[in-house]
Design an enzyme around this catalytic site. Structure first.
Site, PDB file in Angstrom:
ATOM      1  N   ASP A 251     128.818 -15.631  24.409  1.00 55.61           N
ATOM      2  CA  ASP A 251     128.445 -15.013  25.682  1.00 55.61           C
ATOM      3  C   ASP A 251     129.315 -15.499  26.830  1.00 55.61           C
ATOM      4  O   ASP A 251     130.143 -16.399  26.672  1.00 55.61           O
ATOM      5  CB  ASP A 251     126.969 -15.292  25.991  1.00 55.61           C
ATOM      6  CG  ASP A 251     126.565 -16.746  25.724  1.00 55.61           C
ATOM      7  OD1 ASP A 251     127.436 -17.634  25.784  1.00 55.61           O
ATOM      8  OD2 ASP A 251     125.375 -16.990  25.458  1.00 55.61           O
TER       9      ASP A 251
ATOM     10  N   ASN B 192     112.705 -20.543  26.264  1.00 57.17           N
ATOM     11  CA  ASN B 192     111.929 -19.326  25.997  1.00 57.17           C
ATOM     12  C   ASN B 192     112.320 -18.658  24.685  1.00 57.17           C
ATOM     13  O   ASN B 192     111.907 -17.533  24.395  1.00 57.17           O
ATOM     14  CB  ASN B 192     112.074 -18.329  27.152  1.00 57.17           C
ATOM     15  CG  ASN B 192     113.495 -17.803  27.319  1.00 57.17           C
ATOM     16  OD1 ASN B 192     114.411 -18.188  26.589  1.00 57.17           O
ATOM     17  ND2 ASN B 192     113.687 -16.915  28.292  1.00 57.17           N
TER      18      ASN B 192
ATOM     19  N   HIS C 137     115.459 -17.905  23.693  1.00 54.45           N
ATOM     20  CA  HIS C 137     116.671 -17.084  23.665  1.00 54.45           C
ATOM     21  C   HIS C 137     117.774 -17.781  22.884  1.00 54.45           C
ATOM     22  O   HIS C 137     117.881 -19.007  22.882  1.00 54.45           O
ATOM     23  CB  HIS C 137     117.138 -16.704  25.077  1.00 54.45           C
ATOM     24  CG  HIS C 137     117.813 -17.794  25.851  1.00 54.45           C
ATOM     25  ND1 HIS C 137     117.226 -18.416  26.926  1.00 54.45           N
ATOM     26  CD2 HIS C 137     119.042 -18.360  25.725  1.00 54.45           C
ATOM     27  CE1 HIS C 137     118.055 -19.315  27.426  1.00 54.45           C
ATOM     28  NE2 HIS C 137     119.163 -19.301  26.700  1.00 54.45           N
TER      29      HIS C 137
ATOM     30  N   GLU D  23     117.457 -12.499  25.681  1.00 57.48           N
ATOM     31  CA  GLU D  23     116.199 -12.909  26.259  1.00 57.48           C
ATOM     32  C   GLU D  23     115.007 -12.274  25.512  1.00 57.48           C
ATOM     33  O   GLU D  23     115.182 -11.334  24.731  1.00 57.48           O
ATOM     34  CB  GLU D  23     116.150 -12.485  27.728  1.00 57.48           C
ATOM     35  CG  GLU D  23     117.214 -13.129  28.607  1.00 57.48           C
ATOM     36  CD  GLU D  23     116.875 -14.574  28.985  1.00 57.48           C
ATOM     37  OE1 GLU D  23     116.048 -15.203  28.300  1.00 57.48           O
ATOM     38  OE2 GLU D  23     117.446 -15.064  29.968  1.00 57.48           O
TER      39      GLU D  23
END
Length: 245
Positions: A72, A140, A142, A147
């Site tokens: 990314d 979370n 990811h 996400e």
């Protein structure tokens, strides 16, 4: 609670984790000098890259034939910004080994190509697919910048970062307002196409994430749970991250 038996879990010290992953990559490069590496950024893989640089310096391994694809990149940072992932990779690995820079790939916004994202996945496929993928995990769940709510069939795409991710990453910036709110990320299907995956999970702040990853629940609400469907994943965790198991 029942834990998934398809993923291998190794609980080691951070130093042992770095050395174990370095050893596996080194072994791969000896067998296959032109291996395709999937690389991650953030704090999790830094120690691995340090060990790979050391191995290169003593001529234990060479990166001369290696091709790499990063997971990314932020959108909106100036070229050469110290928090860009190109800068990160150059300074933590690429500038210190003999990898050919033109064979290192980091996703970005290409204004000259509307099908850039599709091309990124096709480039990986044309190279022969990722042999070894390094991952970290967000609080979370990811992986890369995928996400909660990301489609399991997603390929490279633009992501709107969740508030929790922006908060987690703000430690790398002067203040939270400097953190980009968008990124380009390989998708979950892109990641699952890798032949071998290791995920690094360290620190008490990741204990809940590891506990949930080890459960049998597979849900888009926790993107990393898709890894339960891969047949060659090793989780490297330290005692702090494993404290809730």
């Amino acid at each position: 609670m029942l834990y998934n038996i398809n993923m291998e879990l190794k609980i080691l010290s951070k130093n042992e984790i770095n050395l174990a992953i370095k050893d596996e990559i080194a072994s791969l490069l000896r067998r296959k000098p032109n291996a395709i590496l999937g690389l991650a950024t953030g704090s999790s893989p830094v120690g691995v890259y340090e060990e790979l640089v050391k191995a290169y310096q003593v001529r234990d391994i060479s990166f001369n034939e290696v091709t790499s694809f990063n997971l990314d990149e932020y959108i909106g940072l100036e070229k050469g910004h110290p928090q860009s992932y190109r800068y990160f990779m150059d300074n933590n690995l690429f500038n210190h080994v003999n990898i050919i820079k033109s064979k290192t790939h980091i996703p970005s916004i290409d204004k000259n190509s509307e099908d850039y994202f599709e091309k990124y996945d096709n480039r990986i496929k044309d190279a022969g697919g990722i042999d070894f993928q390094i991952l970290g995990i967000g609080s979370n769940g990811h992986i890369a910048f995928n996400e909660p709510g990301t489609d399991f069939n997603s390929l490279t795409h633009i992501v709107d970062l969740k508030e929790s991710t922006i908060k987690d990453n703000s430690r790398f910036f002067n203040n939270i307002n400097e953190v980009p709110t968008k990124a380009v990320s390989m998708g979950l299907k892109s990641i699952m196409n890798a032949k071998r995956i290791v995920i690094i999970i360290t620190g008490k702040n990741k204990a809940n994430a590891l506990k949930r990853l080890m459960s049998k629940e597979i849900t888009t609400d926790f993107p990393a749970s898709i890894l339960n469907r891969h047949n060659k994943v090793t989780i490297y965790a330290d005692q702090d991250a494993a404290s809730l198991l």
